[in-house]
Design an enzyme around this catalytic site. Structure first.
Site, PDB file in Angstrom:
ATOM      1  N   LYS A  14     -11.476   5.492  -8.427  1.00 19.02           N
ATOM      2  CA  LYS A  14     -11.055   6.371  -9.523  1.00 19.02           C
ATOM      3  C   LYS A  14     -10.748   5.595 -10.795  1.00 19.02           C
ATOM      4  O   LYS A  14     -11.182   5.987 -11.872  1.00 19.02           O
ATOM      5  CB  LYS A  14      -9.828   7.198  -9.114  1.00 19.02           C
ATOM      6  CG  LYS A  14     -10.074   8.202  -8.026  1.00 19.02           C
ATOM      7  CD  LYS A  14      -8.849   9.040  -7.717  1.00 19.02           C
ATOM      8  CE  LYS A  14      -7.619   8.245  -7.352  1.00 19.02           C
ATOM      9  NZ  LYS A  14      -7.707   7.467  -6.109  1.00 19.02           N
ATOM     10  N   ARG A 145      -1.094   4.937   2.946  1.00 17.27           N
ATOM     11  CA  ARG A 145      -1.483   5.672   1.746  1.00 17.27           C
ATOM     12  C   ARG A 145      -2.624   6.643   2.028  1.00 17.27           C
ATOM     13  O   ARG A 145      -2.654   7.743   1.480  1.00 17.27           O
ATOM     14  CB  ARG A 145      -1.883   4.686   0.633  1.00 17.27           C
ATOM     15  CG  ARG A 145      -0.680   3.954   0.055  1.00 17.27           C
ATOM     16  CD  ARG A 145      -1.052   2.787  -0.821  1.00 17.27           C
ATOM     17  NE  ARG A 145      -1.828   3.178  -1.975  1.00 17.27           N
ATOM     18  CZ  ARG A 145      -2.626   2.354  -2.646  1.00 17.27           C
ATOM     19  NH1 ARG A 145      -2.771   1.101  -2.251  1.00 17.27           N
ATOM     20  NH2 ARG A 145      -3.277   2.768  -3.698  1.00 17.27           N
TER      21      ARG A 145
END
Length: 191
Positions: A14, A145
């Site tokens: 990203k 995560r």
């Protein structure tokens, strides 16, 4: 005008893609992670708080993140568009972002989801940790995560899909290939 959100699990690319799209589209890439890391490096109060969460593989509390994003979106360079990278991460943050944009009299144009195989993401992030010396990218923390993403952030895919805003793009391959896929996903809506 382009008001975009990039979604995808940690390590999907990203940040890299947000910067490339920012250059191509002429709008700022707004990364909560970059802002957090800058505060950590500068040892601000926010930075110390953020570091505790990052080291545990957890997300920073919404109250801190929402205030930071609200302030950033109000800056002049974001008036004609932006790319949000790392926000929203939860359905509560989606509602908060909706409220921020409604106050400004605008709405999101598109949500781009970058998809990738979880094991490949673990390899990417642990390699990045070795290269960059990042304490928040140990294999255990990366897997935590990934799990937190699946539980909290993946439901955003459903929300934005229902709104007709979501386009999913394969995040595996060379960086220019992924960039081209993202631009194609945006262009497919033009006209």
């Amino acid at each position: 005008m382009s008001r975009l959100v990039l979604l995808g699990p940690p390590g999907a690319g990203k940040g890299t893609q947000a910067k490339l799209l920012s250059d191509r589209l002429g709008i700022p890439a707004i990364s909560t992670g970059d802002i957090f890391r800058a505060n950590v490096a500068e040892r601000t109060d926010l930075g110390r708080t953020v570091q505790e969460y990052l080291d545990a593989g957890k997300y920073v509390p919404d109250s801190v993140t929402n205030a930071m994003v609200r302030d950033r979106l109000a800056q002049p360079d974001a008036a004609d568009g932006f790319i949000l990278d790392g926000y929203p991460r939860t359905t509560d943050q989606v509602r908060e972002l909706d409220d921020m944009l409604a106050v400004a009299g605008v709405k999101l144009d598109r949500v781009l989801e970058i998809t990738a195989d979880p094991d490949e993401l673990v390899r990417r992030l642990t390699k990045r940790a070795q290269v960059e010396g990042r304490s928040d990218d140990t294999e255990e923390v990366v897997r935590t995560r990934q799990q937190v993403y699946a539980e909290q952030t993946a439901p955003l895919v459903a929300v934005y899909s229902e709104r007709g805003l979501l386009r999913s793009v394969d995040g595996l391959g060379e960086v220019p290939e992924v960039t081209a896929r993202l631009l194609d996903a945006l262009a497919s809506d033009a006209g």
